[in-house]
Motif scaffolding. Sequence first.
Motif, PDB file in Angstrom:
ATOM      1  N   GLY A 136       0.740  -1.336  -0.070  1.00 18.32           N
ATOM      2  CA  GLY A 136      -0.098  -0.140   0.033  1.00 18.32           C
ATOM      3  C   GLY A 136       0.610   1.298  -0.035  1.00 18.32           C
ATOM      4  N   GLU A 137       1.912   1.346   0.642  1.00 21.61           N
ATOM      5  CA  GLU A 137       2.759   2.475   0.917  1.00 21.61           C
ATOM      6  C   GLU A 137       3.536   2.681  -0.352  1.00 21.61           C
ATOM      7  OE1 GLU A 137       3.873   2.899   5.593  1.00 21.61           O
ATOM      8  OE2 GLU A 137       5.052   1.802   4.440  1.00 21.61           O
ATOM      9  N   ASN A 138       3.870   1.456  -1.018  1.00 15.99           N
ATOM     10  CA  ASN A 138       4.896   1.676  -2.328  1.00 15.99           C
ATOM     11  C   ASN A 138       3.915   1.346  -3.596  1.00 15.99           C
ATOM     12  OD1 ASN A 138       7.727   1.958  -1.139  1.00 15.99           O
ATOM     13  ND2 ASN A 138       6.773   0.335   0.236  1.00 15.99           N
ATOM     14  N   GLU A 165     -14.583  -5.341  -1.621  1.00 13.51           N
ATOM     15  CA  GLU A 165     -14.434  -4.730  -3.003  1.00 13.51           C
ATOM     16  C   GLU A 165     -13.360  -5.616  -3.500  1.00 13.51           C
ATOM     17  OE1 GLU A 165     -15.841  -2.012  -4.375  1.00 13.51           O
ATOM     18  OE2 GLU A 165     -17.373  -1.837  -2.867  1.00 13.51           O
ATOM     19  N   PHE A 166     -13.802  -6.560  -3.862  1.00 15.51           N
ATOM     20  CA  PHE A 166     -12.881  -7.793  -4.469  1.00 15.51           C
ATOM     21  C   PHE A 166     -11.988  -7.201  -5.562  1.00 15.51           C
ATOM     22  CE2 PHE A 166     -11.593 -12.198  -5.562  1.00 15.51           C
ATOM     23  CZ  PHE A 166     -10.767 -12.198  -4.273  1.00 15.51           C
ATOM     24  N   PHE A 219      -5.920  -2.932  -7.774  1.00 17.49           N
ATOM     25  CA  PHE A 219      -4.737  -2.302  -6.852  1.00 17.49           C
ATOM     26  C   PHE A 219      -3.537  -3.200  -7.065  1.00 17.49           C
ATOM     27  CE2 PHE A 219      -2.540  -1.332  -2.743  1.00 17.49           C
ATOM     28  CZ  PHE A 219      -2.333  -0.082  -3.163  1.00 17.49           C
ATOM     29  N   MET A 220      -3.890  -4.564  -6.623  1.00 12.68           N
ATOM     30  CA  MET A 220      -2.577  -5.176  -6.440  1.00 12.68           C
ATOM     31  C   MET A 220      -1.891  -5.606  -7.571  1.00 12.68           C
ATOM     32  SD  MET A 220      -2.210  -6.749  -2.891  1.00 12.68           S
ATOM     33  CE  MET A 220      -1.731  -8.318  -3.424  1.00 12.68           C
ATOM     34  N   PHE A 230      -7.130  -5.608   1.353  1.00 14.27           N
ATOM     35  CA  PHE A 230      -7.343  -4.494   0.477  1.00 14.27           C
ATOM     36  C   PHE A 230      -8.835  -4.526  -0.020  1.00 14.27           C
ATOM     37  CE2 PHE A 230      -2.675  -4.341  -0.261  1.00 14.27           C
ATOM     38  CZ  PHE A 230      -2.601  -3.085   0.398  1.00 14.27           C
ATOM     39  N   ALA A 231      -9.401  -5.678  -0.015  1.00 15.46           N
ATOM     40  CA  ALA A 231     -11.041  -5.669  -0.453  1.00 15.46           C
ATOM     41  C   ALA A 231     -11.639  -5.068   0.831  1.00 15.46           C
ATOM     42  CB  ALA A 231     -11.551  -7.283  -0.591  1.00 15.46           C
ATOM     43  N   PHE A 232     -11.274  -5.449   1.780  1.00 20.09           N
ATOM     44  CA  PHE A 232     -11.970  -4.691   3.066  1.00 20.09           C
ATOM     45  C   PHE A 232     -11.525  -3.375   3.225  1.00 20.09           C
ATOM     46  CE2 PHE A 232     -11.545  -9.030   4.861  1.00 20.09           C
ATOM     47  CZ  PHE A 232     -13.137  -9.420   4.627  1.00 20.09           C
TER      48      PHE A 232
END
Length: 459
Positions: free
Chosen positions: A37-39, A200-201, A207-208, A275-277
């Motif tokens: 998330g940070e990178n 939010e799958f 994002f990933m 991340f979905a959560f």
Amino acid sequence: MRLKQHVIWGQRGSFILAATGSAVGLGNIWKFPYITGENGGGAFVLMYLACILLIGIPIMMGEILMGRRARANPILATAELCETAGASKGWTVIGWMGALAGLVILSFYTVIAGWTLEYVENALTGKFAGLDGESSQRLFDGLLADKGKLLQWHTAFTLMTVAILALGVTRGLESAVRVMMPALFVLLLVLLGYAAVEGEFVTSLRFMFSFNPEDLSWEAALIAMGHSFFTLSLGMGAIMAYGAYMPSNQSVGQTVLMVALLDTLVALVAGVAIFAFVFATPGISPGAGPGLMFVTLPVAFGNMSAGIVIGVIFFVMVILAAWTSTISLLEPGVAYLNERFGLSRILASLLLGAVAWTLGIGSVLSFNDWSDKQFLWGKSYFDSMDFLATNIMLPLGGVLIALFVGWKLRDEHLLHELKFESAALLRWWRPILKYLSPVAVLIVLINGVFPILRGVFVE
Ligand code: PFF
């Protein structure tokens, strides 16, 4: 000189479970999602996967091989292999630096693992009910500010670790991983299913896995590489120590591929689920840092049907993952004291547990009283320990292992351990270990660490 001989794990699969237990831990479930998330997401995931493939897998084979060849703890194993190979005694730094890195990592690892103990209690006592982003942040901040509580959980996790090690290699380590690892996998699948239905799958997957070239940087590469060592438990002898208990008739290559695959899968699944959560929770960003898991997930758990059950399941899973890792952090040192000086495992684990516990007090304080204090490179005590061990000691240990196995051990030493490997694997593995892995690690280390060190010394 050693006083005691090693045992070998008899039951099939014990080594894979133990090595996977060591690899899968807070690194996968807590750290990987927040550093991704940070990178920047996708670009970081790509660099991380490249590091696993080109650096992690070849070095893990080297570590297992060293442990199994010498059938001793990493300190004695490196000393004995130096003799066998006629190499300088200087290489024993691999074992010593590894045992030290293990203590440093354990010292902060049990602090974070302690948070998960508190969160099981929070889940059980209904503290997640109706939480929103803000109140969840408050709950987490409240825990960080309470140093007594942090110390209590840090102590508890250290004692849990000591207890398993004190029980011994078969009754302690082997039995623990045989029960805990299957439980962990089941819990993770339950969580993934839940995230697919309630979270939010698709946004999470995007994002990933969507690649953005601007997110590539040397600093991100250093973090990705350091993490590939951390997550596979490489560069410090944990896997070498377990390798010493691995039966001779198992293929090193196949085992390593299995462990690396499982470890990577757990990180990706945990990342996608978390991340979905995150994306389903208003007011929380993927770059929320170390609190990501502890702030976002409780909001999700607190607002869903069966939230208490899922919340308890999740945090129990993290405890199991962390526990099977902490035992491997201390095992090299405990085995050394036991085999070299004949100290009982109870005493050895208590002694080293006490050292790590004491070092960890600084990490406890860095979340409250010392939050403004800077230690190394302008970082807090906790971040300094993490950076030092993860981004410097583990990669350095990894380079040394690659160079030692690649250049110092002769074919006859290696082939004895590699009887079951395919010709193709042998053809590729040695040159990668000799040239590519060490050069890649050094390039990333130099470009990633120097600017940080220079930045500090110039100021
Ligand atoms: N691999 C563990 C994790 O990902 O949480 C951490 C770790 C365990 C690092 C053992 C190093 C080690 F020797």
